[in-house]
Motif scaffolding. Structure first.
Motif, PDB file in Angstrom:
ATOM      1  N   GLN A 102       0.828  -1.202   0.000  1.00  0.00           N
ATOM      2  CA  GLN A 102       0.000   0.000   0.000  1.00  0.00           C
ATOM      3  C   GLN A 102       0.867   1.258   0.000  1.00  0.00           C
ATOM      4  OE1 GLN A 102      -3.394   0.168  -0.437  1.00  0.00           O
ATOM      5  NE2 GLN A 102      -2.765   2.290  -0.785  1.00  0.00           N
ATOM      6  N   VAL A 103       1.973   1.218   0.716  1.00  0.00           N
ATOM      7  CA  VAL A 103       2.899   2.353   0.708  1.00  0.00           C
ATOM      8  C   VAL A 103       3.456   2.569  -0.696  1.00  0.00           C
ATOM      9  CG1 VAL A 103       5.168   3.122   1.501  1.00  0.00           C
ATOM     10  CG2 VAL A 103       3.514   2.221   3.137  1.00  0.00           C
ATOM     11  N   LEU A 104       3.851   1.496  -1.358  1.00  0.00           N
ATOM     12  CA  LEU A 104       4.390   1.622  -2.716  1.00  0.00           C
ATOM     13  C   LEU A 104       3.350   2.178  -3.677  1.00  0.00           C
ATOM     14  CD1 LEU A 104       6.398  -1.706  -2.929  1.00  0.00           C
ATOM     15  CD2 LEU A 104       7.345   0.603  -2.746  1.00  0.00           C
ATOM     16  N   ILE A 105       2.108   1.750  -3.528  1.00  0.00           N
ATOM     17  CA  ILE A 105       1.034   2.268  -4.375  1.00  0.00           C
ATOM     18  C   ILE A 105       0.846   3.759  -4.142  1.00  0.00           C
ATOM     19  CG2 ILE A 105      -1.457   2.190  -4.796  1.00  0.00           C
ATOM     20  CD1 ILE A 105      -1.286  -0.845  -4.175  1.00  0.00           C
ATOM     21  N   SER A 106       0.858   4.170  -2.880  1.00  0.00           N
ATOM     22  CA  SER A 106       0.699   5.594  -2.551  1.00  0.00           C
ATOM     23  C   SER A 106       1.853   6.421  -3.106  1.00  0.00           C
ATOM     24  CB  SER A 106       0.594   5.780  -1.036  1.00  0.00           C
ATOM     25  OG  SER A 106      -0.562   5.146  -0.524  1.00  0.00           O
ATOM     26  N   VAL A 107       3.062   5.903  -2.969  1.00  0.00           N
ATOM     27  CA  VAL A 107       4.229   6.613  -3.501  1.00  0.00           C
ATOM     28  C   VAL A 107       4.114   6.744  -5.017  1.00  0.00           C
ATOM     29  CG1 VAL A 107       6.721   6.420  -3.884  1.00  0.00           C
ATOM     30  CG2 VAL A 107       5.757   6.025  -1.604  1.00  0.00           C
ATOM     31  N   ALA A 108       3.707   5.682  -5.684  1.00  0.00           N
ATOM     32  CA  ALA A 108       3.554   5.729  -7.132  1.00  0.00           C
ATOM     33  C   ALA A 108       2.524   6.769  -7.546  1.00  0.00           C
ATOM     34  CB  ALA A 108       3.151   4.347  -7.654  1.00  0.00           C
ATOM     35  N   GLU A 109       1.410   6.830  -6.834  1.00  0.00           N
ATOM     36  CA  GLU A 109       0.369   7.808  -7.144  1.00  0.00           C
ATOM     37  C   GLU A 109       0.872   9.227  -6.947  1.00  0.00           C
ATOM     38  OE1 GLU A 109      -3.486   5.011  -5.914  1.00  0.00           O
ATOM     39  OE2 GLU A 109      -2.751   6.555  -4.541  1.00  0.00           O
ATOM     40  N   ARG A 110       1.636   9.456  -5.879  1.00  0.00           N
ATOM     41  CA  ARG A 110       2.140  10.811  -5.618  1.00  0.00           C
ATOM     42  C   ARG A 110       3.210  11.209  -6.632  1.00  0.00           C
ATOM     43  NH1 ARG A 110       2.383  10.514   1.041  1.00  0.00           N
ATOM     44  NH2 ARG A 110       0.126  10.190   1.291  1.00  0.00           N
ATOM     45  N   LEU A 111       4.058  10.272  -6.999  1.00  0.00           N
ATOM     46  CA  LEU A 111       5.065  10.560  -8.009  1.00  0.00           C
ATOM     47  C   LEU A 111       4.402  10.893  -9.346  1.00  0.00           C
ATOM     48  CD1 LEU A 111       7.976  10.693  -9.003  1.00  0.00           C
ATOM     49  CD2 LEU A 111       7.908   8.206  -9.321  1.00  0.00           C
ATOM     50  N   ALA A 112       3.379  10.120  -9.711  1.00  0.00           N
ATOM     51  CA  ALA A 112       2.659  10.377 -10.954  1.00  0.00           C
ATOM     52  C   ALA A 112       1.965  11.737 -10.915  1.00  0.00           C
ATOM     53  CB  ALA A 112       1.648   9.263 -11.216  1.00  0.00           C
ATOM     54  N   ALA A 113       1.394  12.094  -9.757  1.00  0.00           N
ATOM     55  CA  ALA A 113       0.742  13.396  -9.622  1.00  0.00           C
ATOM     56  C   ALA A 113       1.762  14.518  -9.744  1.00  0.00           C
ATOM     57  CB  ALA A 113       0.013  13.484  -8.286  1.00  0.00           C
ATOM     58  N   PHE A 114       2.941  14.335  -9.159  1.00  0.00           N
ATOM     59  CA  PHE A 114       4.001  15.337  -9.254  1.00  0.00           C
ATOM     60  C   PHE A 114       4.458  15.499 -10.701  1.00  0.00           C
ATOM     61  CE2 PHE A 114       8.565  16.210  -9.495  1.00  0.00           C
ATOM     62  CZ  PHE A 114       8.651  17.406  -8.795  1.00  0.00           C
ATOM     63  N   ALA A 115       4.590  14.390 -11.415  1.00  0.00           N
ATOM     64  CA  ALA A 115       5.121  14.422 -12.773  1.00  0.00           C
ATOM     65  C   ALA A 115       4.097  14.878 -13.794  1.00  0.00           C
ATOM     66  CB  ALA A 115       5.645  13.034 -13.148  1.00  0.00           C
ATOM     67  N   GLY A 116       2.819  14.771 -13.492  1.00  0.00           N
ATOM     68  CA  GLY A 116       1.798  15.167 -14.458  1.00  0.00           C
ATOM     69  C   GLY A 116       1.822  14.261 -15.680  1.00  0.00           C
ATOM     70  N   ASP A 117       1.996  14.852 -16.857  1.00  0.00           N
ATOM     71  CA  ASP A 117       2.009  14.082 -18.100  1.00  0.00           C
ATOM     72  C   ASP A 117       3.379  13.487 -18.409  1.00  0.00           C
ATOM     73  OD1 ASP A 117      -0.671  14.654 -18.557  1.00  0.00           O
ATOM     74  OD2 ASP A 117      -0.215  16.488 -19.683  1.00  0.00           O
ATOM     75  N   THR A 146      13.260  19.120  -6.199  1.00  0.00           N
ATOM     76  CA  THR A 146      13.628  18.032  -5.290  1.00  0.00           C
ATOM     77  C   THR A 146      12.919  18.176  -3.950  1.00  0.00           C
ATOM     78  OG1 THR A 146      15.803  17.837  -6.341  1.00  0.00           O
ATOM     79  CG2 THR A 146      15.542  16.866  -4.153  1.00  0.00           C
ATOM     80  N   ARG A 147      12.947  19.389  -3.389  1.00  0.00           N
ATOM     81  CA  ARG A 147      12.283  19.612  -2.100  1.00  0.00           C
ATOM     82  C   ARG A 147      10.786  19.379  -2.199  1.00  0.00           C
ATOM     83  NH1 ARG A 147      15.819  24.044  -1.970  1.00  0.00           N
ATOM     84  NH2 ARG A 147      14.115  25.443  -2.602  1.00  0.00           N
ATOM     85  N   ARG A 148      10.190  19.873  -3.283  1.00  0.00           N
ATOM     86  CA  ARG A 148       8.735  19.731  -3.429  1.00  0.00           C
ATOM     87  C   ARG A 148       8.341  18.263  -3.561  1.00  0.00           C
ATOM     88  NH1 ARG A 148       5.053  20.570  -7.741  1.00  0.00           N
ATOM     89  NH2 ARG A 148       6.778  20.998  -9.168  1.00  0.00           N
ATOM     90  N   LEU A 149       9.117  17.503  -4.308  1.00  0.00           N
ATOM     91  CA  LEU A 149       8.821  16.078  -4.458  1.00  0.00           C
ATOM     92  C   LEU A 149       8.980  15.354  -3.126  1.00  0.00           C
ATOM     93  CD1 LEU A 149       8.162  13.575  -6.089  1.00  0.00           C
ATOM     94  CD2 LEU A 149      10.554  13.505  -6.855  1.00  0.00           C
ATOM     95  N   CYS A 150      10.035  15.663  -2.386  1.00  0.00           N
ATOM     96  CA  CYS A 150      10.242  15.027  -1.080  1.00  0.00           C
ATOM     97  C   CYS A 150       9.090  15.333  -0.136  1.00  0.00           C
ATOM     98  CB  CYS A 150      11.555  15.494  -0.473  1.00  0.00           C
ATOM     99  SG  CYS A 150      13.031  14.803  -1.266  1.00  0.00           S
ATOM    100  N   GLU A 151       8.606  16.564  -0.166  1.00  0.00           N
ATOM    101  CA  GLU A 151       7.488  16.947   0.696  1.00  0.00           C
ATOM    102  C   GLU A 151       6.219  16.189   0.326  1.00  0.00           C
ATOM    103  OE1 GLU A 151       7.287  21.127   0.185  1.00  0.00           O
ATOM    104  OE2 GLU A 151       9.048  21.559   1.442  1.00  0.00           O
ATOM    105  N   MET A 152       5.972  16.045  -0.967  1.00  0.00           N
ATOM    106  CA  MET A 152       4.785  15.303  -1.398  1.00  0.00           C
ATOM    107  C   MET A 152       4.854  13.845  -0.953  1.00  0.00           C
ATOM    108  SD  MET A 152       3.971  16.664  -5.264  1.00  0.00           S
ATOM    109  CE  MET A 152       2.599  15.503  -5.415  1.00  0.00           C
TER     110      MET A 152
END
Length: 215
Positions: A102-117, A146-152
């Motif tokens: 579940q943690v990996l899924i959440s991280v993947a979702e947040r990374l995808a949201a940060f990256a957009g398209d 980098t800071r913004r991604l770490c915070e997310m």
């Protein structure tokens, strides 16, 4: 008494209609079968190129898609991203692999949201990668991203009656040319390991297990 010729014509007409009906049914079954096979093929291709847990592209797909992006970048700056979760083994050890998933899924979702398209992928385990378009390759922009991604990524993750917080060590590096992806990823990976070894903000990077239920 019915005309034998009329009867014969009627029989022929009925036979022709029946034959046409059978042909249509056969064509419909064939069309349905083709559609089913195409769906199976698409599913197999997706499974071969995507991580089954997070749904992100896998390592092989990442390199293939990144090569295409580098060819079509049209001069836009590109930034390679590598991230690795801090102390992720603690999640599996303390809460079980279902929690870790579940943690990996959440991280993947947040990374995808940060990256957009932009392109992001799970390379394996708790390691993820991305290829981002950016307005500039200025070091200040890279530090800010980098800071913004770490915070997310460090935002609390609801998990049953608990809230977990995991953090990530992140490395970003500019891609200087269409053939320089491997070098950029190597630099991003080195930056990620420097962040992990320096332990910047280590207290904030430690796994936090709140005692109260997730809100």
């Amino acid at each position: 008494m019915p005309d034998p010729m009329s009867v014969a014509s009627g029989v022929c007409a009925a036979g022709a209609l029946l034959s046409t009906w059978h042909l249509r049914r056969r064509a419909m079954r064939a069309e349905a079968e083709v559609g089913h096979l195409q769906a199976e093929l698409a599913a197999e291709r997706h499974a071969a190129s995507h991580d089954p847990l997070t749904g992100l592209p896998n390592r092989r797909a990442f390199y293939r898609l990144a090569a295409t992006l580098l060819t079509d970048a049209a001069g836009r700056p590109l930034i390679a991203v590598i991230l690795d979760l801090d102390d992720f083994k603690q999640v599996n050890d303390r809460y079980g692999h279902a929690a870790g998933d579940q943690v990996l899924i959440s991280v993947a979702e947040r990374l995808a949201a940060f990256a957009g398209d932009n392109l992001v992928a799970r390379l394996g385990g708790d390691e993820f990668a991305g290829l981002l378009t950016s307005p500039t390759v200025d070091s200040r922009w890279i530090d800010h991203a980098t800071r913004r991604l770490c915070e997310m990524l460090a935002a609390p993750i609801p998990l049953g009656g608990l809230t977990l917080r995991v953090t990530a060590s992140v490395g970003l590096a500019p891609v200087t040319g269409p053939t320089q992806l491997t070098e950029a990823l190597r630099q991003a990976d080195a930056a990620m390991y420097r962040a992990k070894s320096l332990g910047v903000g280590r207290e904030a990077r430690q796994l936090v297990d709140t005692a109260h239920p997730a809100e």
